[in-house]
Scaffold this motif. Structure first.
Motif, PDB file in Angstrom:
ATOM      1  N   LEU A  46       0.840  -1.202   0.000  1.00  0.00           N
ATOM      2  CA  LEU A  46       0.000   0.000   0.000  1.00  0.00           C
ATOM      3  C   LEU A  46       0.875   1.253   0.000  1.00  0.00           C
ATOM      4  N   ALA A  47       1.931   1.237   0.825  1.00  0.00           N
ATOM      5  CA  ALA A  47       2.836   2.380   0.904  1.00  0.00           C
ATOM      6  C   ALA A  47       3.507   2.652  -0.445  1.00  0.00           C
ATOM      7  N   GLU A  48       3.905   1.611  -1.127  1.00  0.00           N
ATOM      8  CA  GLU A  48       4.544   1.780  -2.425  1.00  0.00           C
ATOM      9  C   GLU A  48       3.552   2.328  -3.452  1.00  0.00           C
ATOM     10  N   ALA A  49       2.307   1.855  -3.405  1.00  0.00           N
ATOM     11  CA  ALA A  49       1.282   2.364  -4.323  1.00  0.00           C
ATOM     12  C   ALA A  49       1.025   3.846  -4.065  1.00  0.00           C
ATOM     13  N   GLU A  50       0.987   4.239  -2.795  1.00  0.00           N
ATOM     14  CA  GLU A  50       0.791   5.648  -2.457  1.00  0.00           C
ATOM     15  C   GLU A  50       1.987   6.491  -2.900  1.00  0.00           C
ATOM     16  N   ARG A  51       3.185   5.965  -2.745  1.00  0.00           N
ATOM     17  CA  ARG A  51       4.387   6.692  -3.165  1.00  0.00           C
ATOM     18  C   ARG A  51       4.346   6.974  -4.667  1.00  0.00           C
ATOM     19  N   LEU A  52       4.010   5.951  -5.440  1.00  0.00           N
ATOM     20  CA  LEU A  52       3.948   6.125  -6.891  1.00  0.00           C
ATOM     21  C   LEU A  52       2.870   7.133  -7.286  1.00  0.00           C
ATOM     22  N   GLU A  53       1.754   7.071  -6.600  1.00  0.00           N
ATOM     23  CA  GLU A  53       0.660   8.006  -6.879  1.00  0.00           C
ATOM     24  C   GLU A  53       1.109   9.446  -6.656  1.00  0.00           C
ATOM     25  N   LEU A  54       1.855   9.686  -5.589  1.00  0.00           N
ATOM     26  CA  LEU A  54       2.330  11.034  -5.294  1.00  0.00           C
ATOM     27  C   LEU A  54       3.441  11.461  -6.251  1.00  0.00           C
ATOM     28  N   GLU A  55       4.316  10.529  -6.586  1.00  0.00           N
ATOM     29  CA  GLU A  55       5.430  10.851  -7.494  1.00  0.00           C
ATOM     30  C   GLU A  55       4.926  11.217  -8.880  1.00  0.00           C
ATOM     31  N   VAL A  56       3.879  10.540  -9.351  1.00  0.00           N
ATOM     32  CA  VAL A  56       3.314  10.829 -10.661  1.00  0.00           C
ATOM     33  C   VAL A  56       2.845  12.289 -10.737  1.00  0.00           C
ATOM     34  N   LEU A  57       2.333  12.812  -9.657  1.00  0.00           N
ATOM     35  CA  LEU A  57       1.833  14.186  -9.629  1.00  0.00           C
ATOM     36  C   LEU A  57       2.958  15.211  -9.631  1.00  0.00           C
ATOM     37  N   LYS A  58       4.153  14.772  -9.255  1.00  0.00           N
ATOM     38  CA  LYS A  58       5.281  15.714  -9.134  1.00  0.00           C
ATOM     39  C   LYS A  58       6.050  15.898 -10.435  1.00  0.00           C
ATOM     40  N   VAL A  59       5.943  14.972 -11.362  1.00  0.00           N
ATOM     41  CA  VAL A  59       6.801  15.005 -12.539  1.00  0.00           C
ATOM     42  C   VAL A  59       6.051  15.459 -13.781  1.00  0.00           C
ATOM     43  N   ASP A  60       6.831  15.992 -14.728  1.00  0.00           N
ATOM     44  CA  ASP A  60       6.268  16.375 -16.023  1.00  0.00           C
ATOM     45  C   ASP A  60       6.416  15.163 -16.948  1.00  0.00           C
ATOM     46  N   SER A  61       5.295  14.518 -17.227  1.00  0.00           N
ATOM     47  CA  SER A  61       5.324  13.308 -18.044  1.00  0.00           C
ATOM     48  C   SER A  61       4.989  13.562 -19.508  1.00  0.00           C
ATOM     49  N   SER A  62       4.895  14.831 -19.914  1.00  0.00           N
ATOM     50  CA  SER A  62       4.473  15.141 -21.270  1.00  0.00           C
ATOM     51  C   SER A  62       5.468  14.677 -22.321  1.00  0.00           C
ATOM     52  N   GLY A  63       6.729  14.557 -21.945  1.00  0.00           N
ATOM     53  CA  GLY A  63       7.721  14.156 -22.903  1.00  0.00           C
ATOM     54  C   GLY A  63       7.888  12.657 -23.049  1.00  0.00           C
ATOM     55  N   LEU A  64       7.174  11.892 -22.268  1.00  0.00           N
ATOM     56  CA  LEU A  64       7.310  10.428 -22.332  1.00  0.00           C
ATOM     57  C   LEU A  64       6.475   9.853 -23.469  1.00  0.00           C
TER      58      LEU A  64
END
Length: 218
Positions: free
Chosen positions: A200-218
């Motif tokens: 659960l902690a890892e899923a929450e970490r990924l959820e928060l990290e996704v919001l922090k990064v600019d993924s438009s270039g991927l």
């Protein structure tokens, strides 16, 4: 021999010619004794199996659940603001130091690891310094003996666990492990972990990290 069997035998003997009565009586008594012996033997085996089942059930029921340690429960909420200090694992995971309700002599620092959003405790650590590896192993044996009496037998040690002096007791998705680390500066550790909560902690970490990064270039 029961009254019914005696009456049946007596009736049968009266119908048998006199010369054969003694032989028939002996054969019948021998047969009945054999059957009685088999019944007693079967009953004894059944009693032993029942006693073994009861003993196993009592023994299994005597094990405590791995709910937590040092006054902190696995799965409980922990406010990071109440921490007495912080440090991080090598992967950046924060650890929050707390003052235990019931400290143990081996450990001088106590930490919890939390899910980043819900602040749920998924792991509880105790860490202490110790003079050398030999003393660490002796202290580890003491701790595992105490834990084994509470939580059940120690898991079979894997090859990697043997190399890193790690010993573990598991209960479902939870375990408690102890380990000795270091050479010149030796430390002893204990870790209580709920692996469902760790996921659960890892899923929450990924959820928060996704919001922090600019993924438009991927």
């Amino acid at each position: 021999m029961s009254r019914f069997l005696e009456d049946t035998l007596e009736y049968f003997l009266k119908s048998v010619p006199t010369p054969k009565k003694v032989v028939v009586k002996i054969k019948l008594q021998s047969s009945m004794k054999s059957k009685l012996s088999q019944i007693i033997k079967s009953s004894s085996i059944a009693c032993l199996m029942f006693s073994s089942l009861i003993f196993t059930s009592i023994h299994a029921g005597a094990e405590d659940k791995l709910d937590g340690a040092f006054g902190i429960g696995l799965g409980q909420f922990f406010d990071p603001e109440s921490a007495k200090g912080t440090r991080s694992l090598t992967d950046g995971t924060p650890m929050y130091r707390f003052i235990p309700e019931n400290a143990f002599r081996s450990f001088s620092n106590y930490y919890v690891l939390l899910s980043p959003k819900s602040k749920t405790v998924y792991s509880i650590w105790g860490i202490g310094e110790i003079d050398n590896t030999e003393k660490c192993k002796k202290e580890q044996e003491l701790i595992m003996t105490i834990l084994g009496g509470k939580y059940g037998s120690v898991d079979d040690q894997s090859f990697s666990a043997a190399i890193y002096d790690t010993k573990t007791i598991s209960q479902g998705n939870r375990n408690v492990l102890t380990k000795c680390s270091g050479f010149s500066n030796v430390s002893i550790e204990i870790r209580y972990t709920d692996y469902d909560l760790k996921e659960l902690a890892e899923a929450e970490r990924l959820e928060l990290e996704v919001l922090k990064v600019d993924s438009s270039g991927l």
